[in-house]
Design a protein around this motif. Structure first.
Motif, short mmCIF file in Angstrom:
data_model
loop_
_atom_site.label_atom_id
_atom_site.label_comp_id
_atom_site.label_asym_id
_atom_site.label_seq_id
_atom_site.Cartn_x
_atom_site.Cartn_y
_atom_site.Cartn_z
N ASP A 94 -9.62 5.26 -10.40
CA ASP A 94 -11.35 4.53 -10.19
C ASP A 94 -11.07 3.18 -9.79
O ASP A 94 -10.32 2.36 -10.80
N SER A 95 -11.18 2.50 -8.84
CA SER A 95 -10.71 1.43 -8.45
C SER A 95 -11.70 0.28 -9.76
O SER A 95 -10.52 -0.81 -9.88
N ARG A 96 -12.47 0.99 -10.16
CA ARG A 96 -13.34 -0.22 -10.75
C ARG A 96 -12.84 -0.44 -12.28
O ARG A 96 -12.68 -1.52 -12.86
N LYS A 97 -11.98 0.99 -12.46
CA LYS A 97 -11.23 0.66 -13.69
C LYS A 97 -9.95 0.18 -13.25
O LYS A 97 -9.73 -0.59 -14.49
N MET A 98 -9.52 0.20 -12.74
CA MET A 98 -8.52 -0.11 -12.35
C MET A 98 -8.03 -1.79 -12.22
O MET A 98 -7.79 -2.69 -12.50
N ALA A 99 -9.01 -2.16 -11.67
CA ALA A 99 -9.22 -3.93 -11.64
C ALA A 99 -9.92 -4.45 -13.13
O ALA A 99 -9.45 -4.95 -13.72
N PHE A 100 -10.72 -3.44 -14.04
CA PHE A 100 -10.73 -4.13 -15.38
C PHE A 100 -9.47 -4.03 -16.12
O PHE A 100 -8.99 -4.70 -16.60
N TRP A 101 -9.06 -3.03 -15.57
CA TRP A 101 -7.64 -2.82 -16.43
C TRP A 101 -6.75 -4.08 -16.10
O TRP A 101 -6.21 -5.38 -17.40
N ALA A 102 -6.91 -4.40 -14.65
CA ALA A 102 -5.90 -6.26 -14.36
C ALA A 102 -6.85 -7.46 -15.18
O ALA A 102 -6.10 -8.29 -15.79
N PHE A 103 -8.14 -7.68 -15.39
CA PHE A 103 -8.85 -8.44 -15.65
C PHE A 103 -8.18 -8.50 -17.51
O PHE A 103 -8.40 -9.60 -17.89
N ILE A 104 -8.38 -7.01 -17.74
CA ILE A 104 -7.70 -7.46 -19.41
C ILE A 104 -6.66 -7.98 -19.68
O ILE A 104 -6.71 -8.52 -20.48
N GLY A 105 -5.84 -7.82 -18.43
CA GLY A 105 -4.36 -8.33 -18.38
C GLY A 105 -4.66 -9.80 -18.76
O GLY A 105 -3.49 -10.70 -19.14
#
Lengths: 194, 600, 107
Positions: free
Chosen positions: A15-26
């Protein structure tokens, strides 16, 4: 066919949103990393008191830590409820998570005011400055999380939260647990290792 | 369309191509502003004891020249190509989060305007002068930026502007990571990704990891300036060196954030005009990844003069020499790409070759800083200024100009004039070397940077005059480019789908591309889809054309972005109500954004 | 960096653990927190206070990330997106502590 490539067709099956959010958490790791680094390199450099061991209240903060851990538990239960389409329990766990968050924040407000009364402010010394900026940034994150949780709760009350959009709850959960693990680190580095 | 409707369509656009154009034109205006500032600096230094500007204004000029060029010109110019080209290269209809993309752009514009407002708003702060621009250098070393030594609003503009610009870069970083990883066309494996898209990905990772660090450094500075903390005050136990560390932990990855996209552009242009696949594609890609990674371990080479001790000096010296290796590998790959190719010396190609030569010179002078004893002679002299300009002008800007000539026909449908283009290249190439090569000598002869005037006894007067002449030649070259762009609007030759015979997906579609980019999402079977035997066509035979839904625009990214400068007015003017208004706007924008019907 | 595959994938939801697993993890987290506070108060542990506390907090951190944030079950790529910057941040902290003399031997 619609242009909705982001949700229906992805190259990695994620899921793109989840991927973006993991990048945000990084990215957030480096934000808190920098703040914690600042706290650590300035440790023991304050030229006037109060110093950490004069003022930090371990029993009180242990309760806050416990509170935040429990809120993480409520959060995963809320997600599980949404995923199985159980709106009733989703509402309960969501509002429980938010309330535990609010409880944590009230604890922080109490802690900050009592420190100020005991003579530790931002301006007093380096300990005060690094402590308030680090824990304050964390508190600001908790505040954002509470607003987010309450928004999801209202959506649940409106009946808009279905198993199909459980990913919105999952992402909010990722944020909430991340804020929790940051607290796990702060509790150890700031409070316990004095 | 009525005029108002047309304006609204730009304010609400979420089309990556339109946002790319907005980025381009806005960033180019700031490139001209930064260039003008440079010309003032060079006019002041043209002869000893110059009187063109006052010492205070000179400080503001060099600070804003550096800040503008790095954050308001080069980064957004690369962002313009990320926006326009990357979705086309990977075979996508847009970026992963179109509204977030619009948000990035609006935050950039508003942050840039806020920072530049400092040139005219002195009277509002009762400063007794018109210009209260930031004046502590583009890396704003601590103590120079403290309230005690800089009581005016100058530094406030700088740090609030940079905080806002950081939001823009971070949002774009997340967006492009997801776009490149998740929106590739079928068959577009990572090792088939065009090098420019690869470098965009590496750059995005650097952005999302490096920007939080400067955010914290600036937050600490904000607390020092607005709330009376002592993070950078030695007498209270603090340490101004902490600022230097945090700034350069960000600052060195930032150098690669500026150069990697240019390297990506050059890696597209050289193969096209040599009619040869890029030599050692895999090695070029991995070198880029390695540079991005190693860029995190060299920051203290900016700080050798602090006296960090022998261990730290040796470690950072060694890592700095090591990072030259993958960079050198790339240079040899580009040279090998040219070797034996059918070279066509178009303007884009000339700029790309110019990039290799000038960037190599800048890279070599960079390696001379890697040795602490040599660095101590060079620190804070014009030698460093020469180095940074060979890397960022000879490197990044040459790469960007190559990209402009290469992709202009794709972005506008018309080819820039090659005759004017060659004049542009010649003037800028000669001007750049005249302007910056003498600075090596000026620096080694002992002229410090950032000093508003010098004595004729120093013996650097002639060299400085030559440098100034070079700077103005660059200015003439840029004017030729603007003339070229202007006349191309009406008189430029029509481009067609593929004027250069390029190998990548963006050349399969019309110029400029339709709003949905691809009628049929292509299926990719090789690294160079246009150069393989079964040449990829826009519409494969037998493909069924389905209806394509194009999402409408949204005003909420702009509204949300507007909240940030309003919020920044609170500390700037010391009036709290602005904070509430700004926060309310942001909150309103986010909620409307989250709940509006929008198909991404 | 791991090589993502490129074939078309429908977005799949990975299976998440059951409430029982969540409760067990919560119990462990609480026990570890109690141990942390206990270690802090018992004088006998003072010589190993710092490593013990760091270890305990790392275990708690890992548990939350693996089970509550589902990294154990979810795509390895998310682990990379999170772990990469996390290690970078850790390296930065160690580097800065070294540069500011936190690891210097006492003479």
């Amino acid at each position: 066919m619609t242009i909705a490539a982001a949700t229906h067709r992805t190259s990695m099956g994620l899921d793109s949103r989840k991927m973006a959010f993991w990048a945000f958490i990084g990215s957030e790791c480096l934000l808190f990393g920098s703040l914690i680094s600042t706290y650590l390199v300035y440790k023991g450099r304050s030229v006037v008191g109060p110093y950490p061991h004069d003022i930090l209240n371990i029993p009180f903060t242990s309760v806050s830590t416990f509170d935040l851990l429990m809120s993480s538990l409520m959060m995963v239960l809320a997600l599980a409820a949404v995923q199985r389409g159980d709106l009733k329990w989703a509402k309960v766990w969501l509002v429980a998570t938010a309330l535990l968050g609010i409880f944590f924040l009230s604890g922080q407000v109490y802690e900050f005011t009592s420190f100020v009364r005991e003579g530790l402010t931002l301006q007093t010394n380096l300990f005060g400055a690094t402590f308030f900026v680090l824990t304050g940034t964390h508190g600001a994150h908790v505040t954002v999380g509470v607003v987010w949780l309450l928004t999801l709760w209202v959506r649940a009350l409106q009946g808009q939260l279905t198993a199909a959009n459980a990913v919105t709850v999952e992402i909010c959960g990722l944020y909430w647990h991340f804020v929790d693990v940051i607290w796990i680190v702060i509790f150890t580095v700031v409070y316990l290792i004095q | 369309m009525s005029r108002l409707k047309r304006l609204m369509s730009w304010l609400t656009t979420t089309d990556h191509k339109r946002i790319g154009l907005l980025y381009f034109y806005t960033a180019f205006v700031f490139f001209l502003v930064g260039g003008l500032e440079a010309l003032f600096i060079r006019a002041q230094l043209a002869q000893p004891d110059g009187h063109v500007v006052s010492a205070e204004t000179f400080n503001q000029l060099f600070t804003m020249h550096g800040t503008t060029m790095v954050f308001l010109a080069l980064m957004p110019l690369t962002a313009s190509f990320f926006n326009y080209i990357v979705p086309l290269q990977i075979g996508a209809r847009d970026v992963a989060f179109p509204r977030l993309n619009a948000f990035s752009y609006w935050v950039f514009v508003l942050g840039a305007l806020l920072m530049n407002a400092s040139w005219f708003t002195g009277p509002l702060f009762h400063a007794g002068r018109l210009n209260v621009a930031p004046d502590a250098g583009w890396f704003g070393y601590a103590n120079l930026t403290s309230r005690q030594y800089s009581p005016g609003p100058n530094i406030d503009f700088w740090l609030l502007g940079l905080q806002i610009l950081g939001v823009s870069s971070l949002a774009a970083g997340f967006n492009f990571i997801v776009t490149i990883l998740n929106l590739r066309a079928p068959g577009m494996k990572m090792m088939r990704l065009p090098v420019f898209s690869w470098m965009t990905l590496v750059t995005s990772f650097l952005i999302i990891t490096a920007f939080p660090v400067i955010t914290v450094a600036l937050v600490l500075l904000m607390f020092d300036r607005f709330f009376g903390t002592h993070f950078y005050l030695t007498s209270a136990g603090g340490d101004p060196v902490l600022w230097q560390h945090l700034f350069w932990i960000f600052g060195h990855p930032e150098v690669y954030i500026l150069i990697l996209p240019a390297m990506g552009i050059v890696s597209e242009v050289l193969p096209t005009f040599a009619r040869k696949p890029l030599f050692g594609y895999t090695v070029v890609v991995y070198s880029g990844v390695l540079i991005g990674f190693m860029g995190w371990g060299v920051w203290s080479h900016h700080m050798f003069s602090v006296g960090l001790g022998p261990i730290a000096d040796s470690v950072f010296s060694a890592t700095t020499m090591l990072i030259a290796v993958p960079t050198g590998v790339k240079i040899f790959n580009w040279l090998a790409t040219l070797w034996g190719g059918q070279l066509r010396f178009t303007t884009a190609m000339l700029f790309a070759i110019g990039f290799i030569a000038l960037f190599t010179i800048g890279g070599l002078s960079g390696v001379t800083h890697a040795s602490p004893p040599a660095d101590l002679q060079q620190t804070d002299t014009y030698y460093v200024v020469a180095h940074i300009h060979y890397v960022l002008f000879g490197g990044t800007i040459f790469g960007l100009f190559a990209g402009m000539y290469y992709w202009w026909p794709k972005m506008t449908g018309r080819l820039l004039s090659e005759t004017l283009g060659k004049w542009h290249f010649a003037l800028v190439f000669v001007g750049m070397n005249l302007a910056f090569f003498p600075m090596h000598l000026i620096g080694l002869l002992g002229m410090p940077r950032r000093i508003y005037t010098y004595s004729p006894d120093l013996g650097v007067s002639t060299l400085n005059l030559v440098s100034t002449i070079g700077a103005f030649l660059i200015g003439v070259g840029v004017l030729v480019f603007i003339w070229n762009v202007w006349r191309t609007r009406t008189r430029g030759q029509t481009a067609g789908n593929d004027p250069w015979g390029g190998a990548t997906l963006e050349w399969t579609i019309s110029s400029p591309p339709p709003v949905h980019n691809f009628d049929v999402i292509p299926t990719v079977a090789s690294r160079l889809p246009r150069w393989t035997k079964t040449q990829l066509k826009a519409i494969p035979e037998g493909a069924k054309l389905a209806e394509i839904h194009v999402p409408g625009g949204s005003i909420w990214p702009l509204v949300t972005a507007l909240g940030l400068p309003v919020l920044a007015l609170a500390p700037l003017s010391h009036r709290l109500p602005f904070a509430f208004v700004g926060a309310t706007i942001i909150l309103l924008g986010i909620f409307r954004w989250a709940f509006e019907p929008f198909e991404a | 960096m791991q090589q993502p595959s490129t074939d078309e994938h429908p977005v799949v939801q990975h299976a998440h653990p059951t409430a029982g697993v969540y409760l067990r993890v919560a119990t462990i987290l609480v026990i570890l927190t109690v141990i942390e506070v206990g270690v802090f108060y018992v004088p006998a542990f003072h010589s190993i206070l710092v490593p013990a506390l760091l270890l305990l907090s790392a275990v708690k951190f890992t548990l939350v990330v693996m089970f509550y944030m589902h990294l154990k079950m979810d795509s390895r790529f998310f682990t990379f997106l999170f772990g990469g910057p996390l290690l970078l941040g850790l390296g930065m902290t160690m580097g800065l502590m070294f540069l500011f003399g936190a690891f210097a031997l006492r003479r």
